[in-house]
Write an enzyme that holds these catalytic residues in place. Structure first.
Site, PDB file in Angstrom:
ATOM      1  N   PHE A 122      30.913  41.005  42.166  1.00 16.24           N
ATOM      2  CA  PHE A 122      30.777  39.312  42.575  1.00 16.24           C
ATOM      3  C   PHE A 122      30.015  38.302  42.328  1.00 16.24           C
ATOM      4  O   PHE A 122      29.037  38.883  42.043  1.00 16.24           O
ATOM      5  CB  PHE A 122      30.384  39.924  44.301  1.00 16.24           C
ATOM      6  CG  PHE A 122      30.995  38.771  45.317  1.00 16.24           C
ATOM      7  CD1 PHE A 122      32.602  38.795  45.576  1.00 16.24           C
ATOM      8  CD2 PHE A 122      30.151  37.983  45.589  1.00 16.24           C
ATOM      9  CE1 PHE A 122      33.083  37.550  46.523  1.00 16.24           C
ATOM     10  CE2 PHE A 122      30.445  36.916  46.713  1.00 16.24           C
ATOM     11  CZ  PHE A 122      31.910  37.152  46.787  1.00 16.24           C
ATOM     12  N   ASP A 193      25.973  47.361  46.160  1.00 18.98           N
ATOM     13  CA  ASP A 193      27.009  46.489  46.550  1.00 18.98           C
ATOM     14  C   ASP A 193      28.096  47.239  47.366  1.00 18.98           C
ATOM     15  O   ASP A 193      29.181  46.680  47.213  1.00 18.98           O
ATOM     16  CB  ASP A 193      26.566  45.101  46.420  1.00 18.98           C
ATOM     17  CG  ASP A 193      27.068  44.109  47.191  1.00 18.98           C
ATOM     18  OD1 ASP A 193      27.567  44.189  48.076  1.00 18.98           O
ATOM     19  OD2 ASP A 193      27.356  42.850  46.810  1.00 18.98           O
ATOM     20  N   TYR A 218      29.169  40.575  57.702  1.00 23.50           N
ATOM     21  CA  TYR A 218      30.264  39.871  58.895  1.00 23.50           C
ATOM     22  C   TYR A 218      32.001  40.162  58.138  1.00 23.50           C
ATOM     23  O   TYR A 218      32.879  39.481  58.365  1.00 23.50           O
ATOM     24  CB  TYR A 218      30.125  38.797  58.138  1.00 23.50           C
ATOM     25  CG  TYR A 218      30.124  37.527  57.045  1.00 23.50           C
ATOM     26  CD1 TYR A 218      31.284  38.315  56.131  1.00 23.50           C
ATOM     27  CD2 TYR A 218      28.867  37.431  56.694  1.00 23.50           C
ATOM     28  CE1 TYR A 218      31.109  37.433  54.653  1.00 23.50           C
ATOM     29  CE2 TYR A 218      28.936  36.917  54.455  1.00 23.50           C
ATOM     30  CZ  TYR A 218      29.377  36.733  54.024  1.00 23.50           C
ATOM     31  OH  TYR A 218      29.449  36.614  53.259  1.00 23.50           O
ATOM     32  N   LYS A 219      31.893  41.301  57.166  1.00 20.97           N
ATOM     33  CA  LYS A 219      33.642  41.310  56.630  1.00 20.97           C
ATOM     34  C   LYS A 219      33.430  42.783  57.591  1.00 20.97           C
ATOM     35  O   LYS A 219      33.718  42.197  58.764  1.00 20.97           O
ATOM     36  CB  LYS A 219      33.334  42.129  55.157  1.00 20.97           C
ATOM     37  CG  LYS A 219      33.011  41.033  54.385  1.00 20.97           C
ATOM     38  CD  LYS A 219      32.595  41.059  53.031  1.00 20.97           C
ATOM     39  CE  LYS A 219      32.744  39.765  52.436  1.00 20.97           C
ATOM     40  NZ  LYS A 219      31.774  39.970  50.644  1.00 20.97           N
ATOM     41  N   ARG A 367      45.535  38.337  48.909  1.00 21.15           N
ATOM     42  CA  ARG A 367      44.610  39.332  48.807  1.00 21.15           C
ATOM     43  C   ARG A 367      44.797  39.568  50.597  1.00 21.15           C
ATOM     44  O   ARG A 367      45.241  39.034  51.107  1.00 21.15           O
ATOM     45  CB  ARG A 367      43.065  39.108  48.516  1.00 21.15           C
ATOM     46  CG  ARG A 367      42.298  40.415  48.692  1.00 21.15           C
ATOM     47  CD  ARG A 367      40.672  40.326  48.347  1.00 21.15           C
ATOM     48  NE  ARG A 367      40.617  38.792  49.147  1.00 21.15           N
ATOM     49  CZ  ARG A 367      38.802  38.821  49.406  1.00 21.15           C
ATOM     50  NH1 ARG A 367      38.371  39.658  48.796  1.00 21.15           N
ATOM     51  NH2 ARG A 367      38.468  38.215  49.903  1.00 21.15           N
TER      52      ARG A 367
END
Ligand SMILES: *Cc1c(COP(=O)(O)O)cnc(C)c1O
Length: 408
Positions: A122, A193, A218-219, A367
């Site tokens: 990322f 990560d 938050y995912k 996605r």
């Protein structure tokens, strides 16, 4: 084909859906980007705001143990990623936590200069590594290779192997255990990560022997927009480095108000400033949903939800130029499905307008995240039907869908 109704009827995770607020008429396939609102959050926020903050004021730090919230939340996350109690805290953002662990790892391997990562990482992780290397002025090199070349690029020049386990674009999953082992064999440390792993699939930090890990609140953990992130440090490293972000909350005695920094024992040294009690309380409540849930069951359902979606899309949407980017081997993928898609941005906007929410990642990727706590097998089929409708009816071909918004 599948007996979808039977799958949903027999699904042991089905009752959990009621613990989330999901808007009417929406199929939510973006929980890998922002988890939905857990129903219990509203009462918790009301209570923290009105009772705790409103009535207790400054006494709340002790009376409601706000000060211990980063550790309590960290331990709840630790249970989902195979980390022992006392090795995880919730704090700051994933980006900032990366700086904390990368600076610690580089300090522990001061004779080496290479940070090895891959082009599937990322971007913020790469940006933070670039910024840290610049600030350190010790000639560190951020070496980027293709994801499938990571194994062969691990050699004795590497100080730190810094990877995201599941690729945010393609959903490809690294073999964390094998890569960590290889890194250790050449004397390198590892940073993982887990932004697309924690709450998405079984992770066992203890068994893999990973040195450091970070991830997102938050995912898949459903902690709300901008929720605190988390940071893990393996126990034997904990007292061997001096934190570079040396804030008072990570001091051995914050309320001694010493003029000199002395790191706290253990994981507390990863804390920097005052914890964000409102948002951390939300994450704390969101994590209660995981009580008693088996990650193996979550994983089984996630793979099956994704498989059904892939099959349905491939049979319904043939001829529209979609190309599956996600590996189909279960041990090589995370909990999302990605396709490259001509006019992908507009296609996703049209799908969202029809109540099927996924997202778009540049340059041409659509996605879809599969989150077993609140999705039904029927949602996989309906989402594929929706995509078929958008493509065959060219519903995407409208000026309002072609214009890019700030957040995609
Ligand atoms: C989402 C995500 C981040 C986000 O970082 P923030 O600092 O919380 O904005 C970082 N790394 C990965 C791999 C991610 O998927």
């Amino acid at each position: 084909m599948h007996d979808i109704a039977a799958l949903d009827e027999r699904d042991p995770l089905a009752p959990l859906r009621a613990r989330f607020h999901l808007p009417e008429g929406v199929i939510y396939l973006d929980g890998n980007s922002l988890g939905p609102l857990p129903v219990a959050v509203a009462d918790r926020v009301q209570s923290v705001v009105s009772k705790e903050w409103g009535e207790s004021l400054i006494k709340g730090w002790n009376d409601h143990d706000w000060i211990g919230l980063p550790q309590r939340v960290g331990n709840k996350i630790g249970r989902l990623i195979g980390a022992p109690a006392g090795s995880v805290v919730a704090a700051d953002s994933t980006s900032l936590n990366l700086v904390k662990v990368l600076s610690a790892a580089l300090g522990l391997r001061a004779d080496r200069k290479v940070i090895l990562s891959d082009t599937g990482n990322f971007p913020t992780d790469l940006y933070m590594a670039q910024g840290l290397a610049g600030a350190l002025e010790q000639d560190h090199e951020l070496r980027l290779v293709a994801p499938d070349e990571v194994t062969s690029a691990i050699d004795e020049s590497v100080a730190v192997l810094m990877l995201t386990e599941v690729d945010y674009r393609t959903g490809r999953k690294h073999d964390m255990k094998a890569l960590t082992k290889k890194a250790h064999e050449v004397g390198a440390l590892t940073i993982w990560d887990l932004a697309h792993s924690a709450g998405a699939l079984p992770v066992d930090l203890t068994a893999t022997q990973a040195d450091f890990a970070i991830g997102c609140g938050y995912k898949y953990l459903n902690g709300g927009p901008g929720a605190p992130a988390f940071v893990y440090v393996r126990a034997d490293h904990l007292n061997n480095f001096a934190p570079s972000l040396s804030g008072w909350m990570g001091h051995a005695e914050p309320f001694a108000f010493d003029l000199t920094y002395r790191p706290a024992e253990g994981i507390d040294r990863m804390l920097v400033g005052t914890p964000t009690i409102l948002s951390m309380s939300v994450l704390d409540t969101a994590l209660d949903i995981w009580d008693g849930i088996s990650m193996t069951q979550v994983r089984e359902k996630s793979l099956r939800l994704a498989d059904i979606f892939i099959e349905e899309v491939q049979s319904r949407c043939a001829g529209h130029g979609l190309e599956l980017l996600t590996p189909q081997e279960p041990d090589q993928r995370g909990s999302q499905v990605s396709f490259s898609c001509p006019e992908g941005y507009a296609v996703m906007q049209a799908l969202i307008a029809d109540g099927i929410i996924g997202d778009f990642r540049a340059p041409d990727i659509i996605r879809f995240g599969f989150t077993p706590l609140y999705l039904r097998y029927a949602d996989s089929v309906e989402a594929a039907k929706g995509l078929e409708r958008v493509l065959t009816e060219r519903r995407w071909d409208k000026p309002e869908f072609l214009k890019r918004a700030k957040v995609t």
